[in-house]
Design a protein around this motif. Structure first.
Motif, short mmCIF file in Angstrom:
data_model
loop_
_atom_site.label_atom_id
_atom_site.label_comp_id
_atom_site.label_asym_id
_atom_site.label_seq_id
_atom_site.Cartn_x
_atom_site.Cartn_y
_atom_site.Cartn_z
N THR A 79 5.50 -1.45 -17.43
CA THR A 79 4.88 -1.82 -16.16
C THR A 79 4.23 -0.59 -15.51
O THR A 79 4.23 0.49 -16.08
CB THR A 79 5.95 -2.43 -15.24
OG1 THR A 79 7.11 -1.59 -15.28
CG2 THR A 79 6.32 -3.82 -15.71
N PRO A 105 3.07 -8.09 -18.33
CA PRO A 105 4.19 -7.64 -17.50
C PRO A 105 5.49 -8.36 -17.84
O PRO A 105 6.57 -7.86 -17.51
CB PRO A 105 3.75 -7.97 -16.07
CG PRO A 105 2.67 -8.97 -16.20
CD PRO A 105 2.02 -8.75 -17.53
N HIS A 134 16.60 -7.48 -10.23
CA HIS A 134 16.73 -6.72 -11.49
C HIS A 134 17.97 -5.84 -11.50
O HIS A 134 18.55 -5.53 -10.45
CB HIS A 134 15.50 -5.83 -11.71
CG HIS A 134 14.33 -6.58 -12.25
ND1 HIS A 134 13.46 -7.28 -11.44
CD2 HIS A 134 13.87 -6.74 -13.52
CE1 HIS A 134 12.52 -7.85 -12.19
NE2 HIS A 134 12.75 -7.54 -13.47
N HIS A 135 18.27 -5.33 -12.70
CA HIS A 135 19.32 -4.32 -12.91
C HIS A 135 18.95 -3.05 -12.13
O HIS A 135 17.76 -2.75 -11.94
CB HIS A 135 19.44 -4.01 -14.41
CG HIS A 135 18.17 -3.49 -15.02
ND1 HIS A 135 17.89 -2.14 -15.11
CD2 HIS A 135 17.08 -4.12 -15.52
CE1 HIS A 135 16.70 -1.97 -15.66
NE2 HIS A 135 16.18 -3.17 -15.92
N LYS A 138 16.29 0.04 -13.15
CA LYS A 138 14.83 -0.13 -13.17
C LYS A 138 14.19 0.89 -12.24
O LYS A 138 14.64 1.08 -11.11
CB LYS A 138 14.48 -1.56 -12.74
CG LYS A 138 13.00 -1.87 -12.78
CD LYS A 138 12.74 -3.36 -12.68
CE LYS A 138 11.26 -3.67 -12.64
NZ LYS A 138 10.53 -3.17 -13.82
N SER A 143 8.64 -5.46 -9.28
CA SER A 143 8.44 -5.55 -10.73
C SER A 143 6.99 -5.89 -11.06
O SER A 143 6.27 -6.49 -10.24
CB SER A 143 9.35 -6.64 -11.31
OG SER A 143 8.91 -7.92 -10.88
N GLY A 144 6.59 -5.53 -12.27
CA GLY A 144 5.24 -5.89 -12.73
C GLY A 144 5.07 -7.39 -12.73
O GLY A 144 3.99 -7.91 -12.40
N THR A 145 6.13 -8.10 -13.08
CA THR A 145 6.06 -9.56 -13.11
C THR A 145 5.78 -10.11 -11.71
O THR A 145 4.94 -11.00 -11.53
CB THR A 145 7.40 -10.15 -13.61
OG1 THR A 145 7.72 -9.51 -14.85
CG2 THR A 145 7.33 -11.64 -13.78
N ALA A 196 16.86 -9.54 -15.52
CA ALA A 196 15.52 -9.71 -14.94
C ALA A 196 15.36 -11.15 -14.48
O ALA A 196 15.48 -12.08 -15.29
CB ALA A 196 14.46 -9.36 -15.97
O1 LIG Z 1 12.44 -3.29 -16.02
C1 LIG Z 1 12.76 -4.44 -16.43
O2 LIG Z 1 13.90 -4.71 -16.82
C2 LIG Z 1 11.74 -5.49 -16.46
N1 LIG Z 1 10.51 -5.15 -16.20
C3 LIG Z 1 9.39 -6.01 -16.20
C4 LIG Z 1 8.78 -6.10 -14.83
O3 LIG Z 1 8.74 -5.09 -14.11
O4 LIG Z 1 8.30 -7.18 -14.47
C5 LIG Z 1 9.67 -7.35 -16.85
C6 LIG Z 1 11.03 -7.89 -16.57
O5 LIG Z 1 11.08 -8.30 -15.25
C7 LIG Z 1 12.10 -6.86 -16.87
#
Ligand SMILES: O=C(O)C1=N[C@H](C(=O)O)C[C@H](O)C1
Ligand SMILES: NC(=O)C1=CN([C@@H]2O[C@H](COP(=O)(O)OP(=O)(O)OC[C@H]3O[C@@H](n4cnc5c(N)ncnc54)[C@H](O)[C@@H]3O)[C@@H](O)[C@H]2O)C=CC1
Length: 249
Positions: A79, A105, A134-135, A138, A143-145, A196
């Protein structure tokens, strides 16, 4: 049997990279020819047909440019891409006809469908907000998503002539209303135990629609990554989003 696709994995020691290595090793039509992590010489990937990049936002763009120069197709899950970095890759690819780069993403099929459904619904609801969860390891937020989701929602609302979500907030603690991505509010949660997850909340008077996707395990991303590896060579130029390989774009 036809010739196998030679694959290199960048970020191979990471959470995603190590899962991708196992997925490539388990696919009969793919041959793992290089695994690279931080400090390794990128030229080791030059013998591959396709390189897969799951590294860090700070290095992914330079990896992609080097791979384009080497004539290697690239599947990118990392991302941190913005309009300018994508434009630089698009320009570079114009000088290298035949080379394909796919930046997605999110490779989980359910996440791609959630984004597509949300964009369709968003034109019909007064309010929409995005929550990604998310965890805590990160490094980027949102997030990119979530950014891709919000951008697709915003585009769909603009095309339908729908105005911004109503919001009477005039007093707020910094960050309380989340980030503004193309006019759509995006909230980021970081919690031990999560992998995620994303929720798109859509509201009208008297009703709410929640679209939620959960990746409980990184294996959820592998069918999409392998689809990208198999198809990127037939999609020269830059493709952004797995939805374009699923006829959802
Ligand atoms: O860092 C992650 O774990 C993820 N990154 C991506 C994002 O930033 O969207 C995809 C997913 O969400 C997992
Ligand atoms: N598109 C998708 O479906 C998904 C995307 N991601 C994204 O993938 C990226 C990686 O995520 P994780 O695996 O969780 O991170 P991670 O931190 O576990 O792994 C990143 C790896 O990249 C390595 N690295 C750093 N610099 C490098 C370089 N110059 N060359 C090669 N390797 C290098 C690191 O040493 C590390 O092993 C993040 O941007 C994340 O948001 C994560 C999950 C799914």
């Amino acid at each position: 049997m036809s010739e196998r696709i030679k694959v290199a994995v960048l970020g191979a020691a990471g959470r995603m990279g190590s899962t991708v290595v196992r997925a490539v090793q388990g696919a009969d039509d793919l041959e793992l020819v290089a695994t690279l992590d931080a400090g390794d010489d990128l030229s080791a990937a030059a013998g591959a047909d396709v390189a897969i990049d799951f590294t860090v936002p700070a290095v992914t763009e330079s990896n992609v440019h080097a791979l384009i120069d080497a004539g290697v197709h690239v599947v990118v899950g990392t991302t941190g891409w913005d309009d300018e970095s994508k434009a630089r890759v698009r320009d570079h690819l114009a000088d290298r006809p035949g080379v394909g780069v796919l930046i997605a993403p999110n490779f989980a099929l359910g996440a791609v469908f959630a984004m597509a459904f949300a964009a369709r619904a968003a034109a019909w609801f007064e309010s929409v907000e995005v929550i990604e969860l998310h965890h805590p390891d990160k490094v980027d937020a949102p997030s990119g998503t979530a950014q891709h989701t919000a951008a697709a929602i915003a585009a769909a609302r603009t095309a339908a002539g729908v105005g911004p979500s109503p919001d009477a907030t005039t007093q707020e603690l910094d960050g309380a209303r989340g980030a503004d991505v193309d006019g759509v509010r995006v909230h980021a949660v970081r919690l031990r135990g999560l992998v995620a997850h994303e929720e798109i909340l859509l509201g009208n008077a008297g009703e709410q629609l929640t679209i939620r996707h959960d990746s409980f395990d990184r294996v959820s991303f592998m069918p999409g990554v392998l689809l990208g590896v198999r198809q990127v060579g037939s999609h020269p130029g830059l493709t952004v989003g797995l939805e374009h390989l699923l006829d959802l774009g």
